[in-house]
Design an enzyme around this catalytic site. Sequence first.
Site, PDB file in Angstrom:
ATOM      1  N   CYS A   8      36.284  61.392  18.059  1.00  0.00           N
ATOM      2  CA  CYS A   8      36.515  60.087  17.424  1.00  0.00           C
ATOM      3  C   CYS A   8      35.856  60.041  16.051  1.00  0.00           C
ATOM      4  O   CYS A   8      36.114  59.137  15.269  1.00  0.00           O
ATOM      5  CB  CYS A   8      35.984  58.970  18.301  1.00  0.00           C
ATOM      6  SG  CYS A   8      34.207  58.979  18.399  1.00  0.00           S
ATOM      7  N   ARG A  49      40.133  63.944  33.479  1.00  0.00           N
ATOM      8  CA  ARG A  49      40.579  65.236  32.958  1.00  0.00           C
ATOM      9  C   ARG A  49      39.472  66.286  32.954  1.00  0.00           C
ATOM     10  O   ARG A  49      39.741  67.471  33.009  1.00  0.00           O
ATOM     11  CB  ARG A  49      41.154  65.062  31.552  1.00  0.00           C
ATOM     12  CG  ARG A  49      42.498  64.331  31.637  1.00  0.00           C
ATOM     13  CD  ARG A  49      43.126  64.161  30.314  1.00  0.00           C
ATOM     14  NE  ARG A  49      43.003  62.792  29.847  1.00  0.00           N
ATOM     15  CZ  ARG A  49      43.414  62.354  28.675  1.00  0.00           C
ATOM     16  NH1 ARG A  49      43.957  63.185  27.820  1.00  0.00           N
ATOM     17  NH2 ARG A  49      43.270  61.097  28.338  1.00  0.00           N
TER      18      ARG A  49
HETATM   19  P1  NAD Z   1      41.777  57.090  27.321  1.00  0.00           P
HETATM   20  O1  NAD Z   1      41.816  55.727  26.725  1.00  0.00           O
HETATM   21  O2  NAD Z   1      43.047  57.710  27.790  1.00  0.00           O
HETATM   22  O3  NAD Z   1      40.809  57.089  28.623  1.00  0.00           O
HETATM   23  C1  NAD Z   1      39.528  56.523  28.583  1.00  0.00           C
HETATM   24  C2  NAD Z   1      39.164  56.034  29.978  1.00  0.00           C
HETATM   25  O4  NAD Z   1      40.081  55.009  30.364  1.00  0.00           O
HETATM   26  C3  NAD Z   1      39.256  57.127  31.049  1.00  0.00           C
HETATM   27  O5  NAD Z   1      38.158  57.010  31.904  1.00  0.00           O
HETATM   28  C4  NAD Z   1      40.556  56.815  31.747  1.00  0.00           C
HETATM   29  O6  NAD Z   1      40.548  57.178  33.108  1.00  0.00           O
HETATM   30  C5  NAD Z   1      40.692  55.323  31.614  1.00  0.00           C
HETATM   31  N1  NAD Z   1      42.081  54.879  31.569  1.00  0.00           N
HETATM   32  C6  NAD Z   1      43.169  55.615  31.225  1.00  0.00           C
HETATM   33  N2  NAD Z   1      44.273  54.869  31.271  1.00  0.00           N
HETATM   34  C7  NAD Z   1      43.898  53.632  31.644  1.00  0.00           C
HETATM   35  C8  NAD Z   1      44.611  52.409  31.836  1.00  0.00           C
HETATM   36  N3  NAD Z   1      45.920  52.324  31.651  1.00  0.00           N
HETATM   37  N4  NAD Z   1      43.897  51.331  32.197  1.00  0.00           N
HETATM   38  C9  NAD Z   1      42.577  51.389  32.377  1.00  0.00           C
HETATM   39  N5  NAD Z   1      41.848  52.526  32.182  1.00  0.00           N
HETATM   40  C10 NAD Z   1      42.505  53.639  31.831  1.00  0.00           C
HETATM   41  O7  NAD Z   1      41.023  58.013  26.271  1.00  0.00           O
HETATM   42  P2  NAD Z   1      40.888  59.586  26.276  1.00  0.00           P
HETATM   43  O8  NAD Z   1      42.204  60.205  25.949  1.00  0.00           O
HETATM   44  O9  NAD Z   1      40.177  60.048  27.487  1.00  0.00           O
HETATM   45  O10 NAD Z   1      39.877  59.797  25.046  1.00  0.00           O
HETATM   46  C11 NAD Z   1      40.302  59.874  23.727  1.00  0.00           C
HETATM   47  C12 NAD Z   1      40.231  58.538  23.040  1.00  0.00           C
HETATM   48  O11 NAD Z   1      38.898  58.039  23.063  1.00  0.00           O
HETATM   49  C13 NAD Z   1      40.587  58.634  21.570  1.00  0.00           C
HETATM   50  O12 NAD Z   1      41.351  57.508  21.216  1.00  0.00           O
HETATM   51  C14 NAD Z   1      39.245  58.626  20.868  1.00  0.00           C
HETATM   52  O13 NAD Z   1      39.258  58.180  19.533  1.00  0.00           O
HETATM   53  C15 NAD Z   1      38.503  57.685  21.734  1.00  0.00           C
HETATM   54  N6  NAD Z   1      37.072  57.837  21.565  1.00  0.00           N
HETATM   55  C16 NAD Z   1      36.400  56.853  20.904  1.00  0.00           C
HETATM   56  C17 NAD Z   1      35.053  56.970  20.696  1.00  0.00           C
HETATM   57  C18 NAD Z   1      34.290  55.883  19.997  1.00  0.00           C
HETATM   58  O14 NAD Z   1      33.088  55.846  20.137  1.00  0.00           O
HETATM   59  N7  NAD Z   1      34.943  54.995  19.264  1.00  0.00           N
HETATM   60  C19 NAD Z   1      34.355  58.104  21.168  1.00  0.00           C
HETATM   61  C20 NAD Z   1      35.083  59.086  21.834  1.00  0.00           C
HETATM   62  C21 NAD Z   1      36.443  58.948  22.043  1.00  0.00           C
END
Ligand code: NAD
Length: 499
Positions: free
Chosen positions: A281, A177
Amino acid sequence: MRMIDHVITGGTAGLNASRKADVFDPNTGAVQAQVVLGRQDALDRAVAAAQAAQPAWAATNPQRRARVMFNFKALVEAEMDALAHMLSIEHGKVIADAKGDIQRGLEVVEFCCGIPHALKGEYTQGAGPGIDVYSMRQPLGIGAGITPFNFPAMIPLWMGAVAMAVGNAFILKPSERDPSLPNRLAELWLEAGLPEGIFQVVHGDKEMVDAILDHPAISAVSFVGSSDIAHYVYNRGVAAGKRVQAMGGAKNHGIVMPDADLDQVVNDLSGAAFGSAGERCMALPVVVPVGDDTAERLRAKLIPAIEALKVGVSTDPAAHYGPVVTRAHKEKVEGWIQKCADEGAELVVDGRGFKLQGHEDGFFVGPTLFDHVTPSMDSYHNEIFGPVLQIVRARDFEEALTLPTKHQYGNGVAIFTRNGHAAREFAARVNVGMVGINVPIPVPVAYHTFGGWKRSAFGDTNQHGMEGVKFWTKVKTVTARWPDGSPDGGNAFVIPTMG
Ligand code: NAD
């Protein structure tokens, strides 16, 4: 249309790049670029380049590796304004916040400038007659990072800087994104003197993530994203024999004790709940006032503060926060607002239907406040990840402590109080990984370590600090005997002891 390609040593010509995803400007809703969604062949090429480069990088002395970190930091600082702009118009966070995102990443790079110190092993002289024991930390080889959209600078640098500083090659799969900034970071690493093949970027979605998780030459995977995907990544990566850390979602609570300075709390909550449109997060989307009197006083101060928030274009210096990242995410957040209202919470300020004049198609969501949210509601149980603050009233300290303790997520939590004993008790007993005491967003500094508990993190090593060094290295322990020539008289058939 601008095309955002992989950054792979040896180039991308001839790769199968038939799939692409749109990259939006969330301020206008328009497609501003497309990113390639790579496949196995792109990953294979990146891995081959990493394999060719990594042994020499690992053999480079740590002080020289640290010098690359120093150079990179200077280059990023010199380009801060342009980088923040690039980040802001893909993510939607305001420029000052985008700078914070980059700066937080640079602080991990600063930690890595001291990597020689962190890599000093342990040594015991004279563990037995003529025997010394020492340990060393060695890199794993090739590591990969899979990162979310919400911190396109900080999180790749949490992982990549430490992975590379200790001698690994690192392949980043950023969010599709907002992929432009990670590509620019790759160029800056090269300019800083990092050898080709040590930091590469492959773009893609689930197909690329699966290719990474299954690739036999990748030893470790660090993931940050939503919990279901984190759990999936953890299981699949571990099943493939990799070391995996997978950080997930969050629903952080802010406990407000009756003695708290409420003006300060309201100021802190405004930033922590609504900053970056709640897409952090470590945001504080749940506030727990202790006692009805505290709840009423807090609510009376919160409503005008929320109504005064300025939602604007992310490049507007006067805006408190900008749009959410995509139209789909805006719809998801608004769906949760409806759900929370349907579940019986009181919708005090409704941010749906917010339109910014001249930017009617932008992905904006106005600030939203709910009162009388209860733990049985789905909208409390789940992460909304938008500019939505939920008040959950607690009778007393024990009930307030129970809420974050029992919640499925355990990333961060904060308590606001003037009572040292209550704060101390809370920090000791709460079942959450990162605790703030009068600090709304308790993201630990780079030389400490970042990580949540429960469904906020799978695996047992945190990001950055010494935990990061541990994650990206393996320990080797050497037991050395340099006998003086006289017979030792030991029994070779018995397990040696120091007794
Ligand atoms: P997301 O889970 O949609 O995506 C994260 C990554 O996973 C991306 O690189 C994406 O391309 C990949 N991805 C997406 N769908 C997938 C699938 N089905 N199988 C395998 N990989 C896949 O997360 P997001 O919307 O980009 O980010 C927001 C989320 O991240 C929120 O839940 C937030 O709380 C979390 N977050 C957590 C922390 C932490 O340290 N705990 C920090 C930042 C963000």
